[in-house]
Design an enzyme around this catalytic site. Structure first.
Site, PDB file in Angstrom:
ATOM      1  CB  CYS A 156      12.485   8.377   9.185  1.00 40.04           C
ATOM      2  SG  CYS A 156      13.367   7.226   8.006  1.00 40.04           S
ATOM      3  CD  GLU A 180      12.576   3.865   9.068  1.00 44.40           C
ATOM      4  OE1 GLU A 180      12.224   4.789   9.902  1.00 44.40           O
ATOM      5  OE2 GLU A 180      12.518   3.589   7.813  1.00 44.40           O
ATOM      6  CD  GLU A 204       9.987  12.477  11.887  1.00 42.80           C
ATOM      7  OE1 GLU A 204       8.903  12.077  12.259  1.00 42.80           O
ATOM      8  OE2 GLU A 204      10.828  12.069  11.238  1.00 42.80           O
ATOM      9  CE  LYS A 222      -2.086   2.804   2.072  1.00 38.60           C
ATOM     10  NZ  LYS A 222      -1.738   4.558   1.686  1.00 38.60           N
TER      11      LYS A 222
HETATM   12  P1  ADP Z   1       3.606  10.802   6.866  1.00 38.24           P
HETATM   13  O1  ADP Z   1       3.356  11.413   7.959  1.00 38.24           O
HETATM   14  O2  ADP Z   1       4.929  10.815   6.467  1.00 38.24           O
HETATM   15  O3  ADP Z   1       2.652  11.032   5.652  1.00 38.24           O
HETATM   16  P2  ADP Z   1       2.204   8.705   7.714  1.00 38.24           P
HETATM   17  O4  ADP Z   1       2.078   7.834   8.768  1.00 38.24           O
HETATM   18  O5  ADP Z   1       0.764   9.436   7.636  1.00 38.24           O
HETATM   19  O6  ADP Z   1       3.214   9.235   7.139  1.00 38.24           O
HETATM   20  O7  ADP Z   1       1.738   7.798   6.419  1.00 38.24           O
HETATM   21  C1  ADP Z   1       2.309   6.799   5.916  1.00 38.24           C
HETATM   22  C2  ADP Z   1       1.811   5.432   5.451  1.00 38.24           C
HETATM   23  O8  ADP Z   1       0.671   5.046   6.385  1.00 38.24           O
HETATM   24  C3  ADP Z   1       0.872   5.879   4.117  1.00 38.24           C
HETATM   25  O9  ADP Z   1       0.816   5.071   3.304  1.00 38.24           O
HETATM   26  C4  ADP Z   1      -0.567   6.287   4.710  1.00 38.24           C
HETATM   27  O10 ADP Z   1      -1.419   5.880   3.849  1.00 38.24           O
HETATM   28  C5  ADP Z   1      -0.485   4.963   5.760  1.00 38.24           C
HETATM   29  N1  ADP Z   1      -1.646   5.135   6.618  1.00 38.24           N
HETATM   30  C6  ADP Z   1      -1.973   6.378   7.187  1.00 38.24           C
HETATM   31  N2  ADP Z   1      -2.953   6.165   8.185  1.00 38.24           N
HETATM   32  C7  ADP Z   1      -3.099   4.865   8.232  1.00 38.24           C
HETATM   33  C8  ADP Z   1      -4.132   3.869   9.053  1.00 38.24           C
HETATM   34  N3  ADP Z   1      -5.000   4.431  10.061  1.00 38.24           N
HETATM   35  N4  ADP Z   1      -3.797   2.761   9.033  1.00 38.24           N
HETATM   36  C9  ADP Z   1      -2.929   2.084   8.018  1.00 38.24           C
HETATM   37  N5  ADP Z   1      -2.163   2.967   7.393  1.00 38.24           N
HETATM   38  C10 ADP Z   1      -2.384   4.238   7.429  1.00 38.24           C
END
Ligand code: ADP
Ligand code: MG
Length: 505
Positions: free
Chosen positions: A307, A273, A408, A198
């Site tokens: 990161c 991670e 961060e 995903k």
């Molecule tokens: P960033 O803050 O770097 O955008 P995120 O943690 O928001 O990172 O997103 C990283 C990944 O996690 C993306 O692929 C995002 O779609 C996914 N993601 C965000 N929310 C959820 C959730 N509730 N459950 C599973 N995956 C999620």
């Protein structure tokens, strides 16, 4: 319309990229290309120009279910981990690496358009590191061994075997779209798993292209599936699905908390991670020329969207002004521009408008708490006003307790702070909930080893910053994560150990 209507100063969009963007993009499930069941799509944009790139399917729970069934069926058939020899599995992974290499110009343009990073960087860094990652793990299927255990029970033979976990849901971020996917896919494949990837909703394109390369390489259908979609829908459904055996996640700590909560019902294996607020310490005895360049790129590399960004910079007081002047000169010379412009910049935009607002919010907060942006601190306008560009920014006059120093930011913002002695800075460096990376610059061997031993982080860089290698483990202490990616350690994340007892006497 020339060059698909992108800004005039863009490099020529490759015919393959053109065709890809103009095609009807679909989910990749069980070796087939299918629209989302609901028919829903979402848009992905070029953060350099704001231009619409493509519409991709927005996977929902029913699409996740279809992908899990497909991956499960392939896994249960043994088509990947049982029917192919280890050597054949290795050969396929290696072939994928070859394909990534030959398609690097296409993958680089897709990541540059989707993420904003300079296409030259995507071509010279992201693509080759991704290929290298698959090459390293291509060697593993024939080397994953168990053990014979000298147990105490007489007449009993005990041995272990390592088996794949099963179906792995891999959820990755947008900062290095192809590479972050490779970090997870390669060890999961080597250990014999079937995968549902995903990608982040901001950068879905290279993941879909990668699925084409899996097909071309000749992997059995269903080994590699791709679901484009949002975190709250596609991601959350993957995490909750009882048919998914393991979640590998890279992203923010807040989403990681949600994932841990949502994985509780199925007691899913989860590796994480996460982010960091990595301390970078410059001692007065360091090679200052090297340290200044190193500290500059520790934060501004990939626009701070790493990161491991060296976002807390501690400089020994006697050299504070010198280092700051040096870094300010460096930062002022960084060329920021559109990722695809012919005259390649050093840095592109940040990934999205939302991210830009978040970063600008931190900059405002830093100012209102009494800090000074001595370099940068503004959004960039002019011919870059349609994209999400922020000046490389250096803050001084900040305290460890301030939000801008503690949280961060994931953007091009560094907090430079003086320190007096080693014990003090060691304490301050470790005073964070994070522990992904930490670094120091010194010529003193004792200081180097002492800090390597006492800094609480999964990676320590001494007189260097940012090095990674497929063979070397990477991951976080404290709230920077669970588990180690890369190296042989990553195989542990994607395998189960079985202990077998046989009465022989
Ligand atoms: P960033 O803050 O770097 O955008 P995120 O943690 O928001 O990172 O997103 C990283 C990944 O996690 C993306 O692929 C995002 O779609 C996914 N993601 C965000 N929310 C959820 C959730 N509730 N459950 C599973 N995956 C999620
Ligand atoms: Mg995008």
């Amino acid at each position: 319309m020339t060059n698909l209507g992108f800004p005039e100063n863009y490099v020529e969009i490759l015919p393959e990229v053109r065709a890809f963007l103009q095609s009807d993009l679909k989910l990749h499930i069980g070796g087939r290309w299918v629209p989302s069941i609901s028919g829903e799509t979402f848009e992905t944009h070029d953060p350099s120009s704001g231009r619409l790139l493509a519409r991709v399917p927005s996977a929902q729970a029913d699409d996740v279910d279809a992908a899990v069934r497909a991956a499960r069926a392939t896994f249960d058939s043994g088509a990947w981990h049982l029917k192919l020899s280890p050597s054949d599995r290795g050969r396929l992974i290696w072939r994928l690496a070859d394909l990534i290499e030959t398609h690097a110009p296409i993958l680089a343009q897709l990541d540059s358009l989707d993420n904003g990073k300079p296409v030259k960087k995507a071509q010279q860094v992201d693509a080759p590191l991704s290929a290298e990652h698959f090459r390293y793990y291509a060697g593993w299927p024939s080397k994953i061994e168990g053990a014979t255990i000298p147990v105490n029970t007489p007449g009993t033979f005990n041995y272990t075997v390592r088996e794949p976990v099963g179906v792995c849901g891999l959820i990755v971020p947008w900062n290095y779209p192809l590479l972050m996917a490779a970090w997870k896919i390669a060890p999961a494949l080597a250990a014999g798993n079937c995968i549902i990837l995903k990608p982040a909703e901001q950068t879905p394109l290279s993941a879909l292209y990668l699925a084409r390369l899996f097909e071309e390489a000749g992997f059995p259908a269903g080994v590699f599936n791709v679901l484009t979609g949002f975190g709250e829908t596609a991601g959350a459904a993957l995490v909750a699905h009882p048919g998914v055996d393991k979640i590998g996640f890279t992203g923010s700590a807040s989403v990681a908390r949600t994932i841990l909560r949502n994985s509780a019902d199925t007691l899913k294996r989860v590796s994480l991670e996460l982010g960091g607020k990595s301390p970078n310490i410059i001692f007065a005895d360091a090679d200052l020329e090297q340290a200044v360049i190193g500290a500059t790129w520790a934060i501004f590399g990939n626009n701070g969207q790493s990161c491991t960004a060296g976002s807390r910079l501690y400089i020994q007081r006697s050299i504070f002004d010198r280092v700051l002047t040096g870094m300010s000169d460096q930062a002022a010379n960084i060329r920021v521009g559109m990722g695809m412009q012919t005259d390649q910049p050093d840095l592109g935009p940040v990934v999205s408008m939302e991210q830009m607002h978040t970063i600008m919010g931190y900059i405002e907060d830093g100012r209102s708490s009494g800090g000074q942006a001595v370099v940068g601190g503004q959004r960039i306008g002019g011919n870059l006003a349609n994209g999400y560009f922020i000046e490389p920014t250096i803050f001084t006059g900040v305290q460890d307790s301030m939000k801008i120093v503690r949280e961060e930011i994931f953007g091009p913002v560094v907090c430079a702070m003086p320190f007096d002695d080693a014990d003090e800075v060691l304490h301050r460096a470790n005073e964070t909930p994070y522990g992904l990376a930490a670094g120091l610059w010194t010529r003193d061997l004792q200081t180097a080893h002492r800090f390597a031993a006492r800094m609480q982080a999964g990676t320590i860089w001494i007189n260097t910053w940012g090095d990674t290698d497929a063979a070397s483990p990477f991951g976080g202490y404290k709230q920077s994560g669970h588990g180690r990616e890369m190296g042989k350690e990553a195989l542990d994340l994607y395998s189960e150990v079985k202990s077998v007892w046989i009465r022989v006497g």
